[in-house]
Motif scaffolding. Structure first.
Motif, PDB file in Angstrom:
ATOM      1  N   ALA A 205     -29.849 -30.311 -14.924  1.00  0.00           N
ATOM      2  CA  ALA A 205     -30.532 -29.149 -15.513  1.00  0.00           C
ATOM      3  C   ALA A 205     -31.225 -29.548 -16.810  1.00  0.00           C
ATOM      4  O   ALA A 205     -32.350 -29.128 -17.086  1.00  0.00           O
ATOM      5  CB  ALA A 205     -29.527 -28.027 -15.764  1.00  0.00           C
ATOM      6  N   GLU A 206     -30.570 -30.407 -17.589  1.00  0.00           N
ATOM      7  CA  GLU A 206     -31.148 -30.857 -18.865  1.00  0.00           C
ATOM      8  C   GLU A 206     -32.435 -31.644 -18.651  1.00  0.00           C
ATOM      9  O   GLU A 206     -33.246 -31.764 -19.554  1.00  0.00           O
ATOM     10  CB  GLU A 206     -30.143 -31.733 -19.627  1.00  0.00           C
ATOM     11  N   ARG A 207     -32.601 -32.205 -17.475  1.00  0.00           N
ATOM     12  CA  ARG A 207     -33.799 -33.010 -17.205  1.00  0.00           C
ATOM     13  C   ARG A 207     -34.987 -32.169 -16.763  1.00  0.00           C
ATOM     14  O   ARG A 207     -36.086 -32.694 -16.578  1.00  0.00           O
ATOM     15  CB  ARG A 207     -33.511 -34.029 -16.100  1.00  0.00           C
ATOM     16  N   CYS A 208     -34.764 -30.863 -16.555  1.00  0.00           N
ATOM     17  CA  CYS A 208     -35.857 -30.005 -16.085  1.00  0.00           C
ATOM     18  C   CYS A 208     -36.684 -29.501 -17.272  1.00  0.00           C
ATOM     19  O   CYS A 208     -36.165 -29.330 -18.372  1.00  0.00           O
ATOM     20  CB  CYS A 208     -35.291 -28.798 -15.324  1.00  0.00           C
ATOM     21  N   ASP A 209     -37.972 -29.249 -17.030  1.00  0.00           N
ATOM     22  CA  ASP A 209     -38.834 -28.722 -18.097  1.00  0.00           C
ATOM     23  C   ASP A 209     -38.535 -27.264 -18.372  1.00  0.00           C
ATOM     24  O   ASP A 209     -38.602 -26.811 -19.510  1.00  0.00           O
ATOM     25  CB  ASP A 209     -40.307 -28.868 -17.696  1.00  0.00           C
ATOM     26  N   ARG A 210     -38.243 -26.529 -17.307  1.00  0.00           N
ATOM     27  CA  ARG A 210     -37.847 -25.128 -17.457  1.00  0.00           C
ATOM     28  C   ARG A 210     -36.743 -24.841 -16.454  1.00  0.00           C
ATOM     29  O   ARG A 210     -36.622 -25.529 -15.434  1.00  0.00           O
ATOM     30  CB  ARG A 210     -39.030 -24.174 -17.180  1.00  0.00           C
ATOM     31  N   LEU A 211     -35.983 -23.792 -16.751  1.00  0.00           N
ATOM     32  CA  LEU A 211     -34.851 -23.437 -15.895  1.00  0.00           C
ATOM     33  C   LEU A 211     -34.866 -21.944 -15.613  1.00  0.00           C
ATOM     34  O   LEU A 211     -35.268 -21.150 -16.460  1.00  0.00           O
ATOM     35  CB  LEU A 211     -33.537 -23.743 -16.631  1.00  0.00           C
ATOM     36  N   GLY A 212     -34.395 -21.610 -14.417  1.00  0.00           N
ATOM     37  CA  GLY A 212     -34.153 -20.208 -14.108  1.00  0.00           C
ATOM     38  C   GLY A 212     -32.694 -20.077 -13.716  1.00  0.00           C
ATOM     39  O   GLY A 212     -32.235 -20.778 -12.809  1.00  0.00           O
ATOM     40  N   LEU A 213     -31.986 -19.227 -14.413  1.00  0.00           N
ATOM     41  CA  LEU A 213     -30.575 -18.993 -14.057  1.00  0.00           C
ATOM     42  C   LEU A 213     -30.507 -17.753 -13.184  1.00  0.00           C
ATOM     43  O   LEU A 213     -30.851 -16.650 -13.621  1.00  0.00           O
ATOM     44  CB  LEU A 213     -29.739 -18.798 -15.324  1.00  0.00           C
ATOM     45  N   MET A 214     -30.068 -17.936 -11.941  1.00  0.00           N
ATOM     46  CA  MET A 214     -29.984 -16.815 -11.006  1.00  0.00           C
ATOM     47  C   MET A 214     -28.554 -16.343 -10.832  1.00  0.00           C
ATOM     48  O   MET A 214     -27.608 -17.123 -10.928  1.00  0.00           O
ATOM     49  CB  MET A 214     -30.521 -17.233  -9.627  1.00  0.00           C
ATOM     50  N   ARG A 215     -28.449 -15.063 -10.570  1.00  0.00           N
ATOM     51  CA  ARG A 215     -27.150 -14.498 -10.212  1.00  0.00           C
ATOM     52  C   ARG A 215     -27.408 -13.220  -9.423  1.00  0.00           C
ATOM     53  O   ARG A 215     -28.225 -12.396  -9.853  1.00  0.00           O
ATOM     54  CB  ARG A 215     -26.360 -14.196 -11.488  1.00  0.00           C
ATOM     55  N   ALA A 216     -26.750 -13.092  -8.284  1.00  0.00           N
ATOM     56  CA  ALA A 216     -26.882 -11.903  -7.438  1.00  0.00           C
ATOM     57  C   ALA A 216     -28.343 -11.530  -7.188  1.00  0.00           C
ATOM     58  O   ALA A 216     -28.722 -10.363  -7.266  1.00  0.00           O
ATOM     59  CB  ALA A 216     -26.122 -10.736  -8.079  1.00  0.00           C
ATOM     60  N   GLY A 217     -29.167 -12.550  -6.908  1.00  0.00           N
ATOM     61  CA  GLY A 217     -30.550 -12.291  -6.516  1.00  0.00           C
ATOM     62  C   GLY A 217     -31.492 -11.936  -7.642  1.00  0.00           C
ATOM     63  O   GLY A 217     -32.640 -11.549  -7.407  1.00  0.00           O
ATOM     64  N   LYS A 218     -31.003 -12.101  -8.891  1.00  0.00           N
ATOM     65  CA  LYS A 218     -31.847 -11.783 -10.045  1.00  0.00           C
ATOM     66  C   LYS A 218     -31.925 -12.995 -10.965  1.00  0.00           C
ATOM     67  O   LYS A 218     -31.046 -13.869 -10.922  1.00  0.00           O
ATOM     68  CB  LYS A 218     -31.226 -10.637 -10.846  1.00  0.00           C
ATOM     69  N   LEU A 219     -32.935 -13.003 -11.817  1.00  0.00           N
ATOM     70  CA  LEU A 219     -33.006 -14.038 -12.847  1.00  0.00           C
ATOM     71  C   LEU A 219     -32.321 -13.506 -14.097  1.00  0.00           C
ATOM     72  O   LEU A 219     -32.762 -12.525 -14.682  1.00  0.00           O
ATOM     73  CB  LEU A 219     -34.467 -14.315 -13.195  1.00  0.00           C
ATOM     74  N   LEU A 220     -31.226 -14.178 -14.490  1.00  0.00           N
ATOM     75  CA  LEU A 220     -30.513 -13.742 -15.698  1.00  0.00           C
ATOM     76  C   LEU A 220     -31.185 -14.265 -16.947  1.00  0.00           C
ATOM     77  O   LEU A 220     -31.159 -13.651 -18.005  1.00  0.00           O
ATOM     78  CB  LEU A 220     -29.094 -14.314 -15.696  1.00  0.00           C
ATOM     79  N   ALA A 221     -31.733 -15.481 -16.840  1.00  0.00           N
ATOM     80  CA  ALA A 221     -32.375 -16.105 -17.992  1.00  0.00           C
ATOM     81  C   ALA A 221     -33.382 -17.100 -17.472  1.00  0.00           C
ATOM     82  O   ALA A 221     -33.253 -17.635 -16.376  1.00  0.00           O
ATOM     83  CB  ALA A 221     -31.337 -16.803 -18.847  1.00  0.00           C
ATOM     84  N   GLU A 222     -34.398 -17.365 -18.286  1.00  0.00           N
ATOM     85  CA  GLU A 222     -35.505 -18.210 -17.882  1.00  0.00           C
ATOM     86  C   GLU A 222     -36.051 -18.881 -19.128  1.00  0.00           C
ATOM     87  O   GLU A 222     -36.189 -18.242 -20.162  1.00  0.00           O
ATOM     88  CB  GLU A 222     -36.576 -17.285 -17.282  1.00  0.00           C
TER      89      GLU A 222
END
Ligand code: ATP
Ligand code: MG
Length: 263
Positions: A205-222
């Motif tokens: 995850a640290e190697r990605c330029d951006r991250l999307g944290l998903m939970r229950a079909g939603k994006l919690l953080a981006e």
């Protein structure tokens, strides 16, 4: 889809819902991913990562919402999107009775590499990349699990797609090769390829330029890893994800082993 429509973002998803019977796998998800970056999809089992990836190339039909990839509407131009994309599935889809070379050759032909000489050259390149050139004639059934994963990556890359969808690509791959995969992912992104990678591994995850944290079909953080850590007020990403999921991270003295179960 060599480069798609103009300079549209790689991915534009709006209000995406996917209902499987009683399960809402994607719950009104909206997301824009620019081109030429590595985008990490994170989240617990069942969060909807694979469903999202499959929706991006038209293998899952949305219940509602829109999906644009490289400027194409996936619902009406799915074939163009798939021709320019490489999709590495979570469960290996290989022909076990065929050799390593034959599997990659099969993918190359499906993706239209019709010139025999060029196809051969390209297959050799990708097999070197995944360090299986010495095993080209081995039937896939005789390979180890990690080696099969490497054949799958070779099949995904062989036609030099502009969009790569990699669903947990490094599961079962040893650390040394994992490192070389990620170095290659970065080279691809630098050359303009967009990579969307799902993972449960925090150093990936640290190697990605951006991250999307998903939970229950939603994006919690981006956002970037740094932005997500700052938003959660935690020192590392794993704690940030627990925090943002509403779980209180264990105190540092109790978390030394690093193999705490993330629900
Ligand atoms: N074809 C299907 N039919 C019915 N339900 C499905 C189907 N595909 C996925 N689901 C359900 O949708 C939800 C999201 O699944 P998905 O595979 O997208 O999760 P994931 O984030 O990729 O999880 P993992 O980390 O375990 O790979 C789960 O509840 C799953 O059971
Ligand atoms: Mg999955």
């Amino acid at each position: 889809m060599s480069s798609g429509n103009g300079q549209a973002p790689a991915v534009e998803v709006s209000g995406l819902v996917k209902q499987f019977g009683a399960v809402r796998a994607l719950d009104g998800l909206s997301l824009t991913i620019p081109r030429g970056i590595i985008y990490g999809l994170l989240g617990p089992n069942g969060a909807g990562k694979t469903t999202l990836i499959r929706a991006l190339i038209g293998l899952v039909r949305p219940t509602s919402g829109s999906v644009q990839v490289m400027g194409y509407n996936v619902l009406t131009a799915g074939a163009q999107v798939r021709a320019g994309s490489g999709y590495m599935t979570q469960s290996p889809a290989l022909y076990s009775e065929l050799s390593v070379w034959e599997n990659v050759d099969f993918s190359a032909r499906i993706f239209g590499l019709t010139d025999g000489g060029k196809r051969k050259e390209r297959i050799s390149q990708v097999l070197q990349l995944v360090e299986l050139d010495q095993r080209a004639n081995t039937p896939v059934s005789n390979l180890s699990g990690g080696m099969r994963q490497r054949v799958l990556l070779a099949c995904t890359l062989v036609h030099q797609p502009q969009l790569l969808l990699l669903d947990e690509p490094t599961v079962g791959v040893d650390p040394q090769l994992r490192y070389s995969f990620w170095r290659y992912f970065r080279t691809l992104a630098d050359s303009g390829v967009t990579l969307i990678v799902s993972s449960h591994v925090m150093d990936e995850a640290e190697r990605c330029d951006r991250l999307g944290l998903m939970r229950a079909g939603k994006l919690l953080a981006e956002g970037t890893a740094a932005e997500i850590r700052a938003r959660a007020g935690t020192a590392n990403l794993e704690d940030a994800f627990l925090q943002l999921s509403g779980i209180t991270p264990l105190p540092a003295s109790d978390s030394g082993g690093g193999d705490r179960i993330q629900q």
